[in-house]
Design an enzyme around this catalytic site. Structure first.
Site, PDB file in Angstrom:
ATOM      1  N   LYS A   1      10.668   1.083   0.058  1.00 37.81           N
ATOM      2  CA  LYS A   1      10.176  -0.041   1.152  1.00 37.81           C
ATOM      3  C   LYS A   1      11.474  -0.954   1.006  1.00 37.81           C
ATOM      4  O   LYS A   1      12.387  -1.033   0.336  1.00 37.81           O
ATOM      5  CB  LYS A   1       9.072  -0.996   0.408  1.00 37.81           C
ATOM      6  CG  LYS A   1       7.931  -0.510   0.478  1.00 37.81           C
ATOM      7  CD  LYS A   1       6.821  -1.389  -0.086  1.00 37.81           C
ATOM      8  CE  LYS A   1       5.308  -0.894   0.012  1.00 37.81           C
ATOM      9  NZ  LYS A   1       4.816  -0.510   1.474  1.00 37.81           N
TER      10      LYS A   1
ATOM     11  N   ARG B   1      -3.771   6.306  -1.263  1.00 35.75           N
ATOM     12  CA  ARG B   1      -4.818   7.529  -0.727  1.00 35.75           C
ATOM     13  C   ARG B   1      -4.760   8.559  -1.715  1.00 35.75           C
ATOM     14  O   ARG B   1      -5.721   9.136  -1.989  1.00 35.75           O
ATOM     15  CB  ARG B   1      -4.401   7.726   0.642  1.00 35.75           C
ATOM     16  CG  ARG B   1      -3.120   8.161   1.007  1.00 35.75           C
ATOM     17  CD  ARG B   1      -2.854   8.417   2.638  1.00 35.75           C
ATOM     18  NE  ARG B   1      -2.633   7.071   2.973  1.00 35.75           N
ATOM     19  CZ  ARG B   1      -2.052   6.900   4.304  1.00 35.75           C
ATOM     20  NH1 ARG B   1      -1.975   7.713   5.069  1.00 35.75           N
ATOM     21  NH2 ARG B   1      -1.563   5.636   4.635  1.00 35.75           N
TER      22      ARG B   1
HETATM   23  N1  BES Z   1       0.348  -1.062  -0.281  1.00 37.05           N
HETATM   24  C1  BES Z   1       0.803  -0.577   1.147  1.00 37.05           C
HETATM   25  C2  BES Z   1       0.214  -1.223   2.260  1.00 37.05           C
HETATM   26  C3  BES Z   1       0.406  -2.549   2.503  1.00 37.05           C
HETATM   27  C4  BES Z   1       1.604  -3.017   3.157  1.00 37.05           C
HETATM   28  C5  BES Z   1      -0.310  -3.577   2.238  1.00 37.05           C
HETATM   29  C6  BES Z   1       2.020  -4.163   3.592  1.00 37.05           C
HETATM   30  C7  BES Z   1      -0.157  -5.005   2.699  1.00 37.05           C
HETATM   31  C8  BES Z   1       1.358  -5.301   3.172  1.00 37.05           C
HETATM   32  C9  BES Z   1       0.582   0.807   0.907  1.00 37.05           C
HETATM   33  O1  BES Z   1       0.837   1.944  -0.159  1.00 37.05           O
HETATM   34  C10 BES Z   1       1.560   1.469   1.993  1.00 37.05           C
HETATM   35  O2  BES Z   1       2.823   1.412   1.620  1.00 37.05           O
HETATM   36  N2  BES Z   1       1.157   2.053   3.115  1.00 37.05           N
HETATM   37  C11 BES Z   1       2.152   2.499   4.214  1.00 37.05           C
HETATM   38  C12 BES Z   1       1.539   3.790   4.775  1.00 37.05           C
HETATM   39  C13 BES Z   1       2.597   4.514   5.560  1.00 37.05           C
HETATM   40  C14 BES Z   1       3.537   5.102   4.701  1.00 37.05           C
HETATM   41  C15 BES Z   1       1.741   5.432   6.113  1.00 37.05           C
HETATM   42  C16 BES Z   1       2.268   1.485   5.277  1.00 37.05           C
HETATM   43  O3  BES Z   1       1.337   0.824   5.413  1.00 37.05           O
HETATM   44  O4  BES Z   1       3.461   1.162   5.391  1.00 37.05           O
HETATM   45 MN    MN Z   2       3.001   2.154  -0.589  1.00 37.87          MN
END
Ligand code: BES
Ligand code: MN
Ligand code: ZN
Length: 490
Positions: A274, A348
């Site tokens: 990230k 997931r």
């Molecule tokens: N924990 C995150 C989702 C999230 C992101 C919650 C920002 C709150 C704020 C999750 O694990 C994630 O990183 N999801 C990705 C999925 C994507 C790679 C398909 C996302 O939402 O960017």
């Molecule tokens: Mn994630």
């Protein structure tokens, strides 16, 4: 986190609240006028302030009166609700408590002026509002300003309302204890609130609330064949845990309600790292796990006649030389192979194995709760949690619970056509789809593992915590889940 506030009700007429021996009176005005019934001197003060423009009977407005004539309490706070709804009452209580919590008042009597119905829903809202307004995080900040001096809240009602109000106070205190527990766990940093810490907290809850709590370690997770969960944890030094906690309030043969919570104690994204901005907030990525434990606590305190099983897969998502890589294919516990196209779609992966694991309980219903997608935040902002279910009756039950709990959720679609995006040339399914509709494809991915029971999914990515100056866990959706679980008892 102990219960330090004493909530009770008192049957009293509006005219006699000015004689109550309390430190402060909090008057919530539901209507647009100060009606008869209130002590005349007190009514005169309020009406004078209205005439002078110092108070308006609109939501968010209020007036502090110090030693007003005709009132025994040294302080009166008049909080305008701007309406008679439970939601308006709750907001006005929260506003009033925020004004009074820094005063010398310890014992506050709360009364609503105007408005027709008044019952247990208002009492529950009062308790959760007070608990929310007075919670202070101190686990890693012992220097945090002292909690409010408030120690006793008396809710004034009439005789006909008393029974319902008392039940509402009890329900509210259980919900508040669950919310506070979830907030506390969420707020603890990733180096404190590790998977082992969550497991210890679950064990501790089990001791105080007579629950059966089992914790599986990596070896046992391997034995179960949870290849997707193991892929997420393999890059971390911090060991994973798989928590199974049970409340047995029903008969042995009664099919349980099952809650599954995402317990990523820190989500760096893994090799699909990230960006740095706000990455600290990924300590809240165990908000699903925290809310499931909070709900378990609330339910264990209310002791309904049903069986509840809470399941939490918990680990970190870290980049390292041992981490899972984009393109790696793993075999989930269900036997389905998964191409991990993006290691940041880890929630997931841990949930799918937990969803397969819970088949053994022959559940009446399974609800999973997860801070799953940024896309859900884009879709719904920070007000509504995303609700996904192929089962209309279940979705309706959850929406009713959401409304009763003042914990909003909004149903999202799950059309089969969205599954197209998850196709892989190298596995049964990919773990990500295209960016548009990202919250939906995540739910569609989970759905593949839920064919054996009634299932719903709550994406709480936008609602589990707040950013900015008020950064912190909200404890949502403990109120929704608690109401839902209670509604499943016969
Ligand atoms: N924990 C995150 C989702 C999230 C992101 C919650 C920002 C709150 C704020 C999750 O694990 C994630 O990183 N999801 C990705 C999925 C994507 C790679 C398909 C996302 O939402 O960017
Ligand atoms: Mn994630
Ligand atoms: Zn995550």
């Amino acid at each position: 986190m102990g219960r330090i506030m004493d909530f009770r009700h008192q049957v009293s007429s509006l005219g006699t609240i000015s004689t109550l021996a309390v430190d402060a009176l909090l008057l919530v005005i539901a209507g647009e006028v100060i009606e008869a019934g209130l002590d005349s001197k007190l009514a005169d003060s309020i009406n004078d302030a209205l005439a002078q423009g110092d108070l308006a009977l609109k939501a968010g407005r209020g007036l502090y009166l110090h030693r007003p004539a005709g009132v025994k309490a040294a302080r009166v706070y008049v909080s305008a609700a701007g309406g008679a709804s439970v939601k308006a009452f709750k907001a006005a209580v929260a506003h009033g408590v925020n004004q009074l919590k820094g005063s010398g008042a310890k014992h506050v009597a709360v009364a609503r002026v105007g408005g027709a119905e008044f019952d247990g829903r208002h009492a529950e809202a009062l308790v959760t509002a007070v608990a929310d307004a007075t919670y202070v995080y101190r686990h890693t900040k012992p220097s945090a300003p002292a909690a409010s001096g408030l120690s006793k809240i008396t809710l004034v009602c009439n005789k006909a309302q008393a029974k319902s109000v008392e039940e509402g106070l009890v329900r509210g205190q259980a919900v508040a204890a669950g919310v506070t527990f979830a907030r506390e766990l969420g707020n603890r940093p990733g180096n404190v609130c590790t998977p082992s810490h969550l497991a210890e907290q679950a064990k501790k809850l089990g001791k105080t609330h007579e629950l059966k709590v089992e914790v599986l370690d990596r070896k046992e997770i391997e034995k179960l064949g949870m290849g997707a969960f193991l892929a997420v944890t393999q890059g971390s030094y911090e060991p994973p845990r798989f928590i199974v906690a049970r409340y047995n309030g029903g008969t042995k043969t009664q099919a349980p309600v099952v809650l599954v919570g995402k317990g990523i104690t820190f989500d760096t994204g893994g090799i699909s790292l990230k960006p740095a901005a706000e990455m600290d907030e990924m300590k809240f990525d165990m908000g699903g796990a925290a809310s499931v434990l909070g709900t378990l606590r609330a339910v264990a305190e209310l002791k309904p006649k049903l069986n509840l099983i809470c399941v939490i897969p918990t680990c970190e998502n870290m980049p390292s030389g041992r981490s899972v890589k984009p393109g790696d294919v793993v075999t989930s516990m269900s036997g389905q192979t998964i191409e991990i196209l993006n290691t940041d779609a880890e929630g997931r992966l841990i949930l799918c194995d937990a969803l397969t694991y819970v088949e053994r309980f022959k559940p009446a219903v399974v609800v999973d709760v997860a801070t799953l997608t940024g896309a859900c935040v884009v879709a719904l902002g920070h007000l509504n949690s995303g609700l996904f279910s192929p089962d209309d009756a279940l979705a309706a039950d959850l929406l009713v619970a959401s409304q009763a709990a003042l914990d909003p959720a909004w149903r999202m679609p799950l059309d089969e056509e969205y599954a197209e995006g998850l196709k892989s040339n190298f596995a049964d399914v990919g773990n990500v789809g295209p960016r548009p509709g990202g919250a939906i494809t995540a739910a569609i991915f989970l759905k593949r593992f839920t064919s054996k029971y009634r299932w719903a999914h709550l994406d709480i990515a936008g609602t589990a915590w707040k950013s900015g100056a008020a950064k912190g866990a909200t404890g949502r959706p403990v109120p929704l889940l608690t109401h839902f679980v209670l509604s499943q008892a016969g």
